[in-house]
Enzyme design. Structure first.
Site, PDB file in Angstrom:
ATOM      1  N   GLU A 122       0.858  -1.182   0.000  1.00  0.00           N
ATOM      2  CA  GLU A 122       0.000   0.000   0.000  1.00  0.00           C
ATOM      3  C   GLU A 122       0.888   1.223   0.000  1.00  0.00           C
ATOM      4  OE1 GLU A 122      -1.406   3.159   0.278  1.00  0.00           O
ATOM      5  OE2 GLU A 122      -1.678   2.898   2.429  1.00  0.00           O
ATOM      6  N   GLU A 131       4.187   7.991  -5.370  1.00  0.00           N
ATOM      7  CA  GLU A 131       4.670   6.734  -4.802  1.00  0.00           C
ATOM      8  C   GLU A 131       4.706   5.634  -5.866  1.00  0.00           C
ATOM      9  OE1 GLU A 131       3.875   5.972  -0.614  1.00  0.00           O
ATOM     10  OE2 GLU A 131       1.980   6.968  -0.994  1.00  0.00           O
TER      11      GLU A 131
HETATM   12  C1  LIG Z   1       2.017   4.911   2.673  1.00  0.00           C
HETATM   13  S1  LIG Z   1       3.332   4.242   3.677  1.00  0.00           S
HETATM   14  C2  LIG Z   1       2.550   2.726   4.098  1.00  0.00           C
HETATM   15  C3  LIG Z   1       3.155   2.040   5.267  1.00  0.00           C
HETATM   16  C4  LIG Z   1       2.501   0.745   5.657  1.00  0.00           C
HETATM   17  N1  LIG Z   1       2.484  -0.203   4.537  1.00  0.00           N
HETATM   18  C5  LIG Z   1       1.093   0.957   6.166  1.00  0.00           C
HETATM   19  O1  LIG Z   1       0.173   0.631   5.421  1.00  0.00           O
HETATM   20  O2  LIG Z   1       0.922   1.458   7.275  1.00  0.00           O
HETATM   21  C6  LIG Z   1       4.514   3.790   2.420  1.00  0.00           C
HETATM   22  C7  LIG Z   1       5.815   3.200   2.915  1.00  0.00           C
HETATM   23  O3  LIG Z   1       6.510   2.697   1.782  1.00  0.00           O
HETATM   24  C8  LIG Z   1       7.891   3.043   1.858  1.00  0.00           C
HETATM   25  N2  LIG Z   1       8.424   3.058   0.496  1.00  0.00           N
HETATM   26  C9  LIG Z   1       8.233   3.990  -0.469  1.00  0.00           C
HETATM   27  N3  LIG Z   1       8.874   3.635  -1.590  1.00  0.00           N
HETATM   28  C10 LIG Z   1       9.483   2.449  -1.336  1.00  0.00           C
HETATM   29  C11 LIG Z   1      10.298   1.577  -2.114  1.00  0.00           C
HETATM   30  N4  LIG Z   1      10.613   1.858  -3.371  1.00  0.00           N
HETATM   31  N5  LIG Z   1      10.749   0.435  -1.535  1.00  0.00           N
HETATM   32  C12 LIG Z   1      10.423   0.125  -0.255  1.00  0.00           C
HETATM   33  N6  LIG Z   1       9.672   0.925   0.524  1.00  0.00           N
HETATM   34  C13 LIG Z   1       9.186   2.056  -0.010  1.00  0.00           C
HETATM   35  C14 LIG Z   1       7.895   4.397   2.526  1.00  0.00           C
HETATM   36  O4  LIG Z   1       9.168   4.706   3.083  1.00  0.00           O
HETATM   37  C15 LIG Z   1       6.791   4.188   3.569  1.00  0.00           C
HETATM   38  O5  LIG Z   1       7.293   3.659   4.749  1.00  0.00           O
END
Ligand SMILES: C[S@@+](CC[C@H](N)C(=O)[O-])C[C@H]1O[C@@H](n2cnc3c(N)ncnc32)[C@H](O)[C@@H]1O
Length: 289
Positions: A122, A131
């Site tokens: 997500e 994102e």
């Molecule tokens: C919207 S938050 C969601 C967090 C968690 N999945 C939740 O639902 O509570 C997005 C997360 O994805 C991580 N993220 C963004 N791009 C990413 C990537 N390319 N690889 C791994 N993590 C990533 C961000 O650092 C962040 O912690």
């Protein structure tokens, strides 16, 4: 009559390489409606003994739900190195440390140590801006076992023409995009579906869409509004904004376009998923018969 942004030069950086801060992550955590959709979808999808990846894991919240649903192993994959300790400590505090494995890496490139039954990711926002949901799912889908599932499973994006409030605090602020709707925003067309993405199917992170919208009233369109709905798991749909999810993205046009009720307009959108809405090339033209 055409309105097209030139600010959309090809991104010179890797859009999959931007992590959230601990400040951002709190916004997702303290949105109970968002969390409830995801928790229900995870409990409906994950079966005892499954191997799961939670890509973009943040606090490890979704991975912990998968572990509670009975997953044998959950790979919590996160780009921000600060979150690795958070995920490990959260797993320990909840007695889930034997199931949760925190991994630091870019989920759009990371090769998992084994194939998985369920891919949870997500990192969603309207239009896939900001994102890299498409890049992450596009890469990790290769590690999905036959018959495996993805949560969320489907997202539909819509575009409409609006007259958007362009002043705030007495200042003209009609350059930057925004995800907050204001009292002075008025719709000028019906929304039209421009992108339907089933996360089990291959999809191109370059969005190049052309759709027709019909004017609903006369006015000057100075922006497009992108909205979306999501199917988290079979039968679990959401189409209205929660605190953090399903907010629209309002993107201003370089030049307003005159819209008339009952006239059709062709709207084109061209951008790279994961990039800023300011890079989106938008065209609006009266549709030829
Ligand atoms: C919207 S938050 C969601 C967090 C968690 N999945 C939740 O639902 O509570 C997005 C997360 O994805 C991580 N993220 C963004 N791009 C990413 C990537 N390319 N690889 C791994 N993590 C990533 C961000 O650092 C962040 O912690």
């Amino acid at each position: 009559m055409i309105s097209s942004s030139d600010s959309g030069a090809a991104a010179s950086y890797d859009v999959t390489d931007k992590a959230f801060t601990t400040y951002d992550i709190q916004a997702c955590l303290f949105d109970p409606q968002r969390v409830e959709y995801l928790r229900s979808a995870i409990f409906q999808t994950v079966k005892p003994g499954d191997v799961v990846v939670d890509a973009g894991s943040g606090s490890g919240l979704l991975g912990m739900f998968a572990a509670q649903a009975g997953a044998a192993r959950v790979y919590c994959l996160e780009l921000n190195p600060e979150f690795i300790r958070v995920i490990e400590e959260n797993a320990q505090r909840n007695g889930l440390e034997s199931q949760i494995i925190a991994l630091h890496g870019n989920a759009a490139k990371y090769d998992l140590p084994e194939d998985v039954d369920v891919l949870i990711s997500e990192v969603i926002s309207a239009g896939f801006f900001f994102e890299p949901q498409l890049q992450i799912v596009g890469h990790l889908r290769k590690f999905l076992k036959p018959g495996g599932a993805v949560v969320p499973r489907l997202m539909k994006n819509y575009v409409e023409l609006i007259n958007a409030q362009n002043t705030l605090y007495g200042l003209r602020l009609d350059f930057d995009s925004r995800f907050t709707e204001l009292a002075g925003d008025h719709p000028l067309s019906h929304p039209a579906l421009y992108l339907s993405t089933g996360f089990l199917d291959p999809s191109d992170p370059t969005v190049d869409a052309r759709v027709r919208v019909t004017g609903t009233s006369d006015g000057n369109a100075n922006a497009v509004k992108i909205t979306y709905d999501i199917e988290f798991a079979e039968g679990i749909w959401a189409d209205t904004p929660t605190e953090f999810l399903l907010n629209p993205q309002i993107i201003f046009l370089p030049e307003p376009v005159r819209v008339q009720a009952d006239q059709e307009y062709e709207v084109s959108l061209n951008y790279l998923a994961g990039d800023s809405p300011l890079t989106c090339k938008i065209g609006v033209l009266p549709a030829s018969a």
